[in-house]
Scaffold this motif. Structure first.
Motif, PDB file in Angstrom:
ATOM      1  N   PRO A 268       0.281  -0.593   3.669  1.00  0.00           N
ATOM      2  CA  PRO A 268       1.092  -1.293   4.676  1.00  0.00           C
ATOM      3  C   PRO A 268       2.526  -1.527   4.210  1.00  0.00           C
ATOM      4  O   PRO A 268       3.461  -1.432   4.994  1.00  0.00           O
ATOM      5  N   ASN A 269       2.699  -1.824   2.913  1.00  0.00           N
ATOM      6  CA  ASN A 269       4.039  -2.055   2.375  1.00  0.00           C
ATOM      7  C   ASN A 269       4.870  -0.778   2.406  1.00  0.00           C
ATOM      8  O   ASN A 269       6.048  -0.796   2.801  1.00  0.00           O
ATOM      9  N   GLU A 270       4.280   0.353   2.004  1.00  0.00           N
ATOM     10  CA  GLU A 270       4.998   1.629   2.017  1.00  0.00           C
ATOM     11  C   GLU A 270       5.358   2.021   3.446  1.00  0.00           C
ATOM     12  O   GLU A 270       6.465   2.510   3.713  1.00  0.00           O
ATOM     13  N   PHE A 271       4.429   1.815   4.369  1.00  0.00           N
ATOM     14  CA  PHE A 271       4.673   2.147   5.773  1.00  0.00           C
ATOM     15  C   PHE A 271       5.812   1.306   6.344  1.00  0.00           C
ATOM     16  O   PHE A 271       6.692   1.818   7.041  1.00  0.00           O
ATOM     17  N   GLU A 272       5.804   0.025   6.027  1.00  0.00           N
ATOM     18  CA  GLU A 272       6.853  -0.884   6.486  1.00  0.00           C
ATOM     19  C   GLU A 272       8.212  -0.481   5.934  1.00  0.00           C
ATOM     20  O   GLU A 272       9.224  -0.474   6.646  1.00  0.00           O
ATOM     21  N   ARG A 273       8.248  -0.105   4.658  1.00  0.00           N
ATOM     22  CA  ARG A 273       9.501   0.311   4.028  1.00  0.00           C
ATOM     23  C   ARG A 273      10.063   1.566   4.696  1.00  0.00           C
ATOM     24  O   ARG A 273      11.277   1.680   4.900  1.00  0.00           O
ATOM     25  N   MET A 274       9.204   2.514   5.029  1.00  0.00           N
ATOM     26  CA  MET A 274       9.664   3.758   5.635  1.00  0.00           C
ATOM     27  C   MET A 274      10.089   3.573   7.090  1.00  0.00           C
ATOM     28  O   MET A 274      11.175   4.007   7.490  1.00  0.00           O
ATOM     29  N   VAL A 275       9.246   2.955   7.885  1.00  0.00           N
ATOM     30  CA  VAL A 275       9.473   2.880   9.335  1.00  0.00           C
ATOM     31  C   VAL A 275      10.483   1.799   9.709  1.00  0.00           C
ATOM     32  O   VAL A 275      11.400   2.041  10.497  1.00  0.00           O
ATOM     33  N   SER A 276      10.342   0.620   9.150  1.00  0.00           N
ATOM     34  CA  SER A 276      11.210  -0.503   9.546  1.00  0.00           C
ATOM     35  C   SER A 276      12.484  -0.591   8.721  1.00  0.00           C
ATOM     36  O   SER A 276      13.560  -0.847   9.245  1.00  0.00           O
ATOM     37  N   LYS A 277      12.362  -0.365   7.407  1.00  0.00           N
ATOM     38  CA  LYS A 277      13.518  -0.517   6.529  1.00  0.00           C
ATOM     39  C   LYS A 277      14.242   0.796   6.247  1.00  0.00           C
ATOM     40  O   LYS A 277      15.256   0.804   5.543  1.00  0.00           O
ATOM     41  N   LYS A 278      13.711   1.902   6.774  1.00  0.00           N
ATOM     42  CA  LYS A 278      14.338   3.231   6.623  1.00  0.00           C
ATOM     43  C   LYS A 278      14.484   3.636   5.151  1.00  0.00           C
ATOM     44  O   LYS A 278      15.428   4.343   4.777  1.00  0.00           O
ATOM     45  N   GLU A 279      13.556   3.210   4.317  1.00  0.00           N
ATOM     46  CA  GLU A 279      13.609   3.541   2.899  1.00  0.00           C
ATOM     47  C   GLU A 279      12.795   4.791   2.586  1.00  0.00           C
ATOM     48  O   GLU A 279      11.950   5.223   3.369  1.00  0.00           O
ATOM     49  N   VAL A 280      13.045   5.341   1.410  1.00  0.00           N
ATOM     50  CA  VAL A 280      12.300   6.494   0.919  1.00  0.00           C
ATOM     51  C   VAL A 280      11.231   6.004  -0.050  1.00  0.00           C
ATOM     52  O   VAL A 280      11.490   5.133  -0.879  1.00  0.00           O
ATOM     53  N   VAL A 281      10.041   6.564   0.051  1.00  0.00           N
ATOM     54  CA  VAL A 281       8.917   6.150  -0.792  1.00  0.00           C
ATOM     55  C   VAL A 281       8.515   7.299  -1.705  1.00  0.00           C
ATOM     56  O   VAL A 281       8.407   8.446  -1.272  1.00  0.00           O
TER      57      VAL A 281
END
Length: 270
Positions: A146-159
């Motif tokens: 859930p944390n990785e998904f949130e970072r990618m979709v909401s925060k536009k970050e790279v995982v």
């Protein structure tokens, strides 16, 4: 000084690959391929293609054949798109087709990639009808948290993820959310074998850049010798961003100075 060999692409055994022209005689050229094959070929052969620019990684003929397999007309693409594709850059392609008397649309991201075993191939990813959900978020047998998904979709970050092959081999990939596809897209992670301006990255540098950090790296230049630069990596475009360290320090100092002056001026007015 030894003359540099002219670089070309040739198609051998159903596969386009890089080669060098060794010599030329009577309308034929002798070439040496990357895998050590040496042979002659007609200079005007459609299976021989000169490298047109230093950034070119794939033959135009190779890209054309790969796209036709996806029902995309290479000839109808703009010249800049053709150039981007042979350089290994991605292209979001939208086209229409008729089905049961109705006009429909298909959208997909296409990009040439290289496989050590298979050679060059076209990586195709279709746009989803609905945005990917957490339950659907998976890549290379890695289930995103859930944390990785949130970072990618909401925060536009790279995982940075750790994938695993069917044989149990582990490898790293970079993943991010692509709005055009409504899906997660992956790119190769940097490794100690990755070159930056002629020098290999260290394991520590590769790890930091993969994690989205901006780090200081000394880069050797032709005119100014070795200079420190601030370097970051953008996996979406697969490019390094370099900033002159001295200029950045001067710019930050100027900002701080301006802020101090502004604050002092405001206190004086009060």
């Amino acid at each position: 000084m030894e003359n540099q060999l002219e670089k070309v692409f040739v198609k051998v055994n159903q596969r386009w690959q890089k080669a060098n022209i060794i010599n030329e005689e009577e309308g034929k050229v002798n070439v040496l391929t990357q895998d050590g094959q040496r042979f002659s070929i007609d200079k005007e052969s459609k299976w021989l293609e000169l490298v047109q620019n230093p950034a070119q990684r794939y033959a135009y003929g190779d890209v054309k054949e790969q796209l036709e397999g996806q029902y995309i007309s290479f000839e109808k693409l703009p010249e800049n798109v053709k150039d981007n594709l042979v350089q290994g850059k991605e292209h979001f392609h939208v086209s229409t087709y008729l089905s049961d008397g109705e006009l429909k649309e298909t959208s997909k991201m296409v990009q040439m990639v290289y496989d050590p075993n298979m050679g060059s191939r076209l990586f195709v990813q279709f746009k989803r009808k609905n945005q990917v959900t957490l339950d659907q978020a998976m890549a290379y047998n890695h289930k995103f948290s859930p944390n990785e998904f949130e970072r990618m979709v909401s925060k536009k970050e790279v995982v940075l993820l750790q994938g695993i092959t069917k044989d149990g081999e582990l490898f790293e990939k970079l993943a991010y959310y692509e709005p055009k596809l409504l899906d997660i897209r992956t790119k190769s992670a940097l490794t100690p074998n990755t070159y930056l301006y002629g020098s290999k990255l260290s394991a520590t540098q590769a790890k930091a850049l993969n994690q989205g950090e901006e780090i200081e790296i000394k880069i050797k230049t032709k005119s100014k010798g070795t200079k420190p630069y601030l370097v970051s990596y953008t996996p979406r475009n697969e490019i390094f961003i370099t900033k002159n360290l001295q200029l950045e320090k001067a710019r930050n100092l100027e900002i701080v100075t301006d802020e101090k002056k502004k604050s002092s001026s405001q206190r004086m007015k009060i």
